[in-house]
Design a protein around this motif. Structure first.
Motif, PDB file in Angstrom:
ATOM      1  N   TYR A 170       3.615 -10.549  26.486  1.00  0.00           N
ATOM      2  CA  TYR A 170       4.385 -10.225  25.288  1.00  0.00           C
ATOM      3  C   TYR A 170       3.513 -10.036  24.063  1.00  0.00           C
ATOM      4  O   TYR A 170       3.895  -9.312  23.141  1.00  0.00           O
ATOM      5  CB  TYR A 170       5.548 -11.201  25.039  1.00  0.00           C
ATOM      6  N   GLN A 196       0.502  -8.685  24.357  1.00  0.00           N
ATOM      7  CA  GLN A 196      -0.018  -7.343  24.624  1.00  0.00           C
ATOM      8  C   GLN A 196       1.019  -6.290  24.235  1.00  0.00           C
ATOM      9  O   GLN A 196       0.683  -5.254  23.656  1.00  0.00           O
ATOM     10  CB  GLN A 196      -0.344  -7.204  26.114  1.00  0.00           C
ATOM     11  N   ALA A 197       2.281  -6.576  24.565  1.00  0.00           N
ATOM     12  CA  ALA A 197       3.341  -5.632  24.215  1.00  0.00           C
ATOM     13  C   ALA A 197       3.418  -5.457  22.711  1.00  0.00           C
ATOM     14  O   ALA A 197       3.558  -4.347  22.201  1.00  0.00           O
ATOM     15  CB  ALA A 197       4.679  -6.117  24.772  1.00  0.00           C
ATOM     16  N   ALA A 198       3.315  -6.593  21.987  1.00  0.00           N
ATOM     17  CA  ALA A 198       3.371  -6.510  20.526  1.00  0.00           C
ATOM     18  C   ALA A 198       2.189  -5.702  19.999  1.00  0.00           C
ATOM     19  O   ALA A 198       2.341  -4.887  19.080  1.00  0.00           O
ATOM     20  CB  ALA A 198       3.366  -7.919  19.928  1.00  0.00           C
ATOM     21  N   THR A 199       1.024  -5.894  20.591  1.00  0.00           N
ATOM     22  CA  THR A 199      -0.133  -5.098  20.176  1.00  0.00           C
ATOM     23  C   THR A 199       0.130  -3.621  20.440  1.00  0.00           C
ATOM     24  O   THR A 199      -0.203  -2.761  19.626  1.00  0.00           O
ATOM     25  CB  THR A 199      -1.389  -5.530  20.967  1.00  0.00           C
ATOM     26  N   ALA A 200       0.744  -3.355  21.577  1.00  0.00           N
ATOM     27  CA  ALA A 200       1.043  -1.964  21.911  1.00  0.00           C
ATOM     28  C   ALA A 200       2.023  -1.347  20.925  1.00  0.00           C
ATOM     29  O   ALA A 200       2.045  -0.140  20.735  1.00  0.00           O
ATOM     30  CB  ALA A 200       1.600  -1.874  23.326  1.00  0.00           C
ATOM     31  N   PHE A 201       2.856  -2.168  20.305  1.00  0.00           N
ATOM     32  CA  PHE A 201       3.780  -1.656  19.282  1.00  0.00           C
ATOM     33  C   PHE A 201       3.083  -1.471  17.951  1.00  0.00           C
ATOM     34  O   PHE A 201       3.682  -0.972  17.017  1.00  0.00           O
ATOM     35  CB  PHE A 201       4.942  -2.632  19.067  1.00  0.00           C
ATOM     36  N   GLY A 202       1.852  -1.944  17.853  1.00  0.00           N
ATOM     37  CA  GLY A 202       1.165  -1.853  16.581  1.00  0.00           C
ATOM     38  C   GLY A 202       1.587  -2.928  15.603  1.00  0.00           C
ATOM     39  O   GLY A 202       1.513  -2.739  14.402  1.00  0.00           O
ATOM     40  N   VAL A 203       2.044  -4.074  16.117  1.00  0.00           N
ATOM     41  CA  VAL A 203       2.396  -5.181  15.232  1.00  0.00           C
ATOM     42  C   VAL A 203       1.095  -5.745  14.655  1.00  0.00           C
ATOM     43  O   VAL A 203       0.094  -5.840  15.348  1.00  0.00           O
ATOM     44  CB  VAL A 203       3.150  -6.267  16.017  1.00  0.00           C
ATOM     45  N   ARG A 204       1.148  -6.096  13.354  1.00  0.00           N
ATOM     46  CA  ARG A 204      -0.073  -6.581  12.703  1.00  0.00           C
ATOM     47  C   ARG A 204      -0.451  -7.979  13.180  1.00  0.00           C
ATOM     48  O   ARG A 204       0.400  -8.750  13.613  1.00  0.00           O
ATOM     49  CB  ARG A 204       0.134  -6.614  11.194  1.00  0.00           C
ATOM     50  N   ARG A 208       1.459 -11.030  11.886  1.00  0.00           N
ATOM     51  CA  ARG A 208       2.795 -11.133  12.435  1.00  0.00           C
ATOM     52  C   ARG A 208       2.764 -11.594  13.886  1.00  0.00           C
ATOM     53  O   ARG A 208       3.629 -12.359  14.309  1.00  0.00           O
ATOM     54  CB  ARG A 208       3.456  -9.760  12.352  1.00  0.00           C
ATOM     55  N   ARG A 224       4.736 -14.824  14.792  1.00  0.00           N
ATOM     56  CA  ARG A 224       5.959 -14.717  15.592  1.00  0.00           C
ATOM     57  C   ARG A 224       5.755 -15.045  17.047  1.00  0.00           C
ATOM     58  O   ARG A 224       6.687 -15.465  17.724  1.00  0.00           O
ATOM     59  CB  ARG A 224       6.517 -13.301  15.506  1.00  0.00           C
ATOM     60  N   HIS A 225       4.561 -14.778  17.558  1.00  0.00           N
ATOM     61  CA  HIS A 225       4.396 -14.950  19.000  1.00  0.00           C
ATOM     62  C   HIS A 225       3.538 -16.142  19.362  1.00  0.00           C
ATOM     63  O   HIS A 225       3.834 -16.859  20.296  1.00  0.00           O
ATOM     64  CB  HIS A 225       3.777 -13.684  19.609  1.00  0.00           C
ATOM     65  N   PRO A 275       4.799 -20.076  17.325  1.00  0.00           N
ATOM     66  CA  PRO A 275       5.949 -20.789  17.894  1.00  0.00           C
ATOM     67  C   PRO A 275       5.693 -21.279  19.311  1.00  0.00           C
ATOM     68  O   PRO A 275       6.263 -22.269  19.733  1.00  0.00           O
ATOM     69  CB  PRO A 275       7.065 -19.735  17.899  1.00  0.00           C
ATOM     70  N   ASN A 276       4.807 -20.597  20.026  1.00  0.00           N
ATOM     71  CA  ASN A 276       4.581 -20.994  21.405  1.00  0.00           C
ATOM     72  C   ASN A 276       3.494 -22.041  21.579  1.00  0.00           C
ATOM     73  O   ASN A 276       3.194 -22.431  22.702  1.00  0.00           O
ATOM     74  CB  ASN A 276       4.264 -19.758  22.254  1.00  0.00           C
TER      75      ASN A 276
END
Lengths: 500, 667
Positions: free
Chosen positions: A388, A390-398, A401, A405-406, A409-410
């Motif tokens: 997840y 990696q997925a966020a990186t793929a979305f271009g999330v900064r 963030r 967010r990821h 919390p974990n």
């Protein structure tokens, strides 16, 4: 949770704060006292607000609620939580400070205030606080522990054990009445405890009955047969024990020194109660101070890797290789000298002692963040490769963030587990440091100081054992409860221990 | 008729959970004869493994006492035996091998010690006799140089080798019955073929019976004599292999066959079983399969079907075969056709040129670079608009690394990734971040690909938020609803957390998440390999429908040839970081040229094994990408290798239009 209820929660919290503040200010104005906000008080308030805020936030989030529910399902966890809450309650009472007005007799002129800073707990314990003897006296004693030369009105002198000023002062003939009086007070105390228990339990059962939509009888049956999800009977039982102790204390303490008195005749029971705040403050504020370091540095090291990781690793390995006690002793001694040279900075002694406590927390925090930081680094290293993220990186999330967010919390379960586990260790560390002489201010009540004071008296004959016993009992109960609670928390939050 | 070796009667096992009693095995009966191979077939969560563990009485803690029924081994009821006597049965008369060879061996004991343990315990061997037997066993399971291997630790062995060691441990007790719980699921197809071949061979040598637990119809078709299909804790059909494959009778079995993807079904959507396996904590009324069954009628929901004989040696649990009850006519249901004319504009979307990803290996005090892992080592690919390029290969060949480096999740060491004419490897920072919306990824494991602490709605909206698209909050929420419906979920699901969904549903959410940013290319990294056959069909259908509707291009990474044949337009076969053969799907699957491709295709177990396939048996394991062999990487395993293969890597040759091969055979 919908954003609406989140906002509602925040408003509720703010409302509560305003109400409490208003009440406090009103009370102060009414009594003409001047509120004093000590450094540690302020941080304690921040902590309380944070915890209440978290509870409101977590209430409607299933993934946050579920592990806590598991903690509450454990009987030992629940019992230790009740004990901890009792300690916290006393600690909070002791965290509202003020200076009483001194009547200068000049009417409308700006009032002068007493040099002594009092807390709400001091007010409650006024009889204990003011009933000081000359010197040592054993628990429940009616006579002093040391012989004194007394001059009788007729001019003769004798060396006797004089009667205490307060302990057992109400007895006409202590020899005969002492045992009977204590027994009677024990009985009365138990009864009082029972009454308090009933008064506490009634609203609780009423609330539960309303929540379950049941009649009283059915709800009571359900509680005591253990049919409910959370073992409420454990709460009731623990409360019963606490109420019994409270009842006994209420009846006995005004008439006897339950834990004796110390060298200068101060009631040890009062000192032990006052020490609770010191212990709690050290245990909680230290973690509060250490958390930002540990979380921020640990996660950054693991997430960014590369040179960031190198720098942070060098930092904590270096810090870790300096003996902790040495660092603490050096810092405290330097602080001590500074404070001695700048007496003008502090209005009262209490403020000075408090600042030293605060800096002790800071120093302990700075020396103890490395362990958690290392754990968080490891976890972040693992999490940054998780799908997840990696997925966020793929979305271009900064990056910020992604961390917020990821990753953060974990890793919070690790933070929580280590904070709860560290708590008891820190309470004990305070005792050791104060004993060595680099802990809290000698004028501050703390279990370490209590033990330090009792140290020399252990060697005399007959032995003065009660200071040590009192400190031991209070500290033991707190640390045991904290450890049991920590176990329950770890079982509930550690994914590896969690049963599916 | 001879007495069966193992006779299981009305075996029932239950767990006490907070939600109630979960009957994981519910009144199952079957028999296994000597020398026979019997398969328990079913999707995950159907109670196959629990049946095996109940027979061995190896259930986890609290369920230990919750077994009823009979398990007769040569007439002796195992369930009545005291634990001490049971220990003599385990490993001695019944042995078991597990799915995960990596975790079934103790990492701190040598292989020899672990096998010797069984021999000492059950055979009383020691000294030279023990040593001799150990070597014999390893030789028997086909491990070369057994004497050296005995002293090695599990981490020194490859996955296939470990599974062979597990089999050797199982064989050490000379069991009458071998229980194999998904023995090849964790292995690559070529290794799977080796292990299955080995099991068959051993069985013919020793005459032991095998209870094979599997979800793979191909494995069943190749290996077994009789099949029992399990659904939700119950056996629903039992039959001989030939009968079963000729005509499965229970609607569930029929659907399992129809849900299998293959070449012939390319022009239509796969037939699916709606929903997923029900939780076993409920009390069932009627047939357990009824809610998902396409032929169910009222009776199925009301009364539980009995065991009914259905021809010689077969029986089925379904009202359809009960002559005493009237049942309605079958309503014909034709599979939905797919419009294949979605064809492409022919315009190239993605062009990969000589892409390399090397990971440095650092060793020693100063962390000097001592070598490289050549994970991807010079790959050329091209993918057209609206098409699917399948990337096939065994695990460790660099497929996933290639996928991630195309998406710039891993920065390539060298080479170009041209996406619509723009080289992504040159993009940095903000420019790359903006560009990311055009290419997305779907992961293999639906359980780890979503943050467990975020609500589904937030997960889907994350990409839109990061890219600043989708308008304001309300519009985004509306878009989330639309996306959820598009992937077959409900809008109210956006307030739930990932753990509340099944594997298939989670994969749908992942798909919705990628669609949120309107990508042009989606890299699908084995998106169905963690799913059951019936759920896999749902996801494949969804992917195809979306491709048609949105003109998406897929780079489909997989090891499953049947999925490739159903889905792909072009195929690229990877071996050790390089593409060895690529071309249109028909050409690759029909007329493979490269020896590796041929071996790979031959190793896949066939469901309808009417024509005996010629085995191109591939020996050994894939070499390590740290130290690839000189010359053609494949030559140590290649049956057709010649001198030149050992010297230089072959150039890429075109053998037919669009069909390229890297092999000296064609130069």
């Amino acid at each position: 949770m919908s954003p609406l209820s989140a906002r509602k929660g925040i408003f509720m919290l703010l409302g509560l704060l305003v109400a409490l503040g208003g009440f406090y200010a009103g009370a102060m104005a009414f009594t003409g006292a001047k509120p004093v906000l000590l450094w540690t008080d302020a941080l304690v308030y921040v902590l309380v607000v944070a915890i209440v805020g978290f509870v409101l936030y977590a209430r409607s989030r299933e993934h946050l609620r579920d592990p806590w529910r598991q903690v509450f399902r454990r009987r030992l966890g629940l019992a230790s939580l009740v004990v901890l809450l009792a300690y916290v309650f006393i600690g909070l009472l002791d965290s509202v400070h003020f200076r009483t007005a001194v009547d200068t007799g000049e009417g409308e002129r700006p009032a002068a205030y007493a040099g002594e800073v009092l807390s709400v707990l001091d007010l409650v314990l006024t009889p204990l606080r003011e009933s000081s003897e000359k010197t040592y006296s054993a628990p429940f004693a009616t006579h002093s522990f040391a012989k004194e030369t007394v001059e009788y009105p007729d001019g003769s002198r004798a060396r006797i054990y004089p009667r205490l000023r307060h302990g057992g002062a109400h007895l006409a003939d202590p020899e005969r009445e002492h045992a009977a009086d204590i027994l009677a007070k024990l009985a009365w105390g138990s009864l009082l405890g029972l009454i308090i228990w009933v008064l506490l339990v009634l609203p609780l059962v009423a609330w539960l009955a309303r929540r379950w939509r049941m009649s009283w009888n059915v709800a009571l049956g359900r509680i005591f047969r253990g049919r409910c999800d959370i073992p409420w009977w454990v709460v009731l039982l623990t409360l019963a024990v606490l109420c019994l102790l409270l009842g006994l204390a209420l009846v006995l303490a005004p008439h006897y020194h339950v834990f004796g008195t110390d060298k200068v005749g101060e009631d040890v029971f009062y000192q032990s109660l006052k020490s609770i705040r010191t212990g709690l403050v050290i245990g909680t504020l230290t973690t509060l101070i250490m958390l930002p370091f540990a979380v921020l540095l640990g996660i950054s090291a693991g997430y960014f890797r590369g040179w960031v990781d190198d720098v942070i690793q060098y930092l904590y390995t270096t810090l870790n290789s300096i003996p902790g006690v040495l660092l603490i002793a050096a810092a405290v001694l330097m602080l001590q000298v500074y404070m001695a040279n700048h007496p003008e900075l502090f209005e009262t002694d209490a403020q000075r002692a408090d600042l030293r406590l605060f800096f002790l927390c800071v120093i302990l925090g700075i020396t103890s963040w490395t362990g958690l930081c290392r754990m968080l680094r490891g976890e972040a290293l693992k999490l940054r490769e998780v799908d997840y993220v990696q997925a966020a990186t793929a979305f271009g999330v900064r990056h910020g963030r992604i961390i917020g967010r990821h990753i953060q919390p974990n890793v919070m379960h690790i933070v929580l587990i280590s904070v709860v586990l560290d708590f008891s260790g820190l309470v004990l560390a305070e005792a050791v440091l104060s004993y060595v002489g680099v802990g809290v201010d000698p004028t501050m009540y703390s279990w370490g100081n209590l033990i330090n004071g009792a140290r020399l008296e252990m060697a005399r004959e007959p032995m003065v054992w009660w200071s040590l016993l009192a400190a031991f009992v209070f500290m033991f109960v707190l640390v045991l409860a904290a450890n049991l609670f920590a176990d329950a928390v770890r079982d509930a939050f550690d994914p590896r221990l969690r049963k599916q | 008729m001879q007495q069966p070796l193992l006779e299981v009667n009305h075996l029932t096992t239950w767990f006490d959970t907070r939600e109630g009693k979960a009957r994981v095995v519910d009144g199952n009966s079957f028999r296994i004869h000597r020398g026979e191979t019997f398969a328990l077939l079913g999707e995950s969560g159907c109670g196959k493994s629990m049946t095996a563990l109940s027979i061995m009485r190896l259930l986890p803690g609290q369920a230990q006492g919750n077994i009823s029924g009979q398990v007769l081994l040569d007439g002796e009821d195992l369930l009545q035996l005291p634990e001490a006597a049971m220990r003599r049965v385990r490993g001695n008369r019944i042995a078991m091998i597990f799915q995960e060879p990596m975790t079934s061996l103790n990492p701190v004991l040598t292989v020899g010690e672990q096998i010797a343990e069984v021999l000492r315990r059950h055979r009383g061997l020691s000294g030279a006799a023990l040593q001799r037997r150990l070597e014999e066993l390893l030789a028997q399971v086909g491990i070369p140089a057994p004497r050296q291997r005995l002293g090695e630790y599990p981490h020194q062995l490859s996955g296939g080798m470990k599974q062979r060691v597990m089999i050797a441990i199982a064989l050490a007790g000379e069991p009458d019955l071998l229980i194999a719980d998904e023995p090849t699921t964790a292995l690559d197809v070529t290794i799977q073929a080796q292990v299955l071949g080995l099991l068959k061979e051993l069985q013919s040598q020793t005459g032991m019976a095998v209870l094979m637990i599997t979800h793979d119809l191909g494995v069943v078709s190749e290996m077994v004599d009789r099949v029992a299909v399990m659904y939700a804790g119950q056996i629903v059909e039992q039959a001989g292999r030939a009968d079963f494959f000729a005509q499965p009778q229970h609607p569930y079995s029929q659907k399992l066959f129809e849900a299998l993807p293959d070449m012939d079904k390319r022009d239509r959507l796969l037939s699916v079983i709606p929903g997923s396996v029900p939780p076993l904590t409920q009390t069932f009324q009627g047939c357990r399969f009824a809610p998902r069954c396409h032929r169910a009628w009222e009776l199925c929901h009301q009364r539980e079907p009995q065991w009914l004989p259905a021809g010689e040696g077969r029986s089925v649990r379904c009202h359809l075969y009960d002559r005493r009850v009237p049942h309605p006519q079958q309503t014909g249901e034709a599979p939905q056709p797919l419009d294949l004319a979605h064809a492409t504009t022919g315009e190239v979307l993605l062009e990969v040129r000589d892409l390399k990803v090397h990971f440095p290996i650092r060793k020693g005090l100063l962390k000097r670079v001592r070598g490289h892992v050549y994970a991807v080592d010079g790959v050329d690919l091209s993918l057209r608009h609206g098409q699917t390029l399948a990337l096939v290969g065994e695990s460790g060949c660099g497929k996933t690394t290639l996928g991630k480096s195309i998406l710039q999740l891993l920065r390539p060491t060298a080479g170009e990734v041209c996406f619509q004419g723009e080289d992504l490897t040159r993009l940095r920072g903000e420019a790359l971040r903006r560009r990311r919306r055009d290419f997305q990824i779907i992961f293999q494991d639906p359980f780890s690909s979503m943050n467990p602490r975020m609500m589904v709605g937030d997960i889907i909206a994350e990409g839109m938020q990061a890219q600043g698209i989708g308008g304001d909050r309300e519009q985004r929420l509306a878009r989330v609803d639309e996306l959820l419906q598009q992937v077959g979920l409900k809008p109210e699901h956006k307030f739930k957390y990932p753990h509340e969904f099944s594997g298939g549903q989670r994969q749908r959410i992942c798909i919705a998440r990628t669609l949120a940013v309107n990508p042009k290319l989606i890299v699908c990294d084995e998106p169905t390999s963690a799913l059951d056959v019936s759920v896999q069909a749902q996801i494949l259908n969804l992917l195809r429908r979306l491709q048609q509707a949105l003109r998406l291009s897929y780079l489909f990474i997989t090891h499953d040839i049947s999925v490739v044949s159903y889905l792909a337009d072009d195929v690229a076969v990877m071996y050790l970081g390089r593409v060895v053969e690529q071309g249109p799907v028909g050409a690759i699957l029909g007329e493979a040229r490269h020896p590796y491709t041929r071996a790979l295709l031959a190793a896949v177990p066939r469901v309808h094994a009417d024509v005996p396939r010629q085995m191109v048996k591939l020996e050994g394991d894939p070499p390590s990408p740290m130290d690839p062999p000189a010359g053609c990487h494949f030559h140590p395993r290649c049956p057709q290798a010649s001198a030149i293969c050992r010297e230089c890597y072959p150039e890429q040759r075109q053998v037919a239009s669009g069909h390229w091969v890297r092999c000296h055979l064609y130069s």
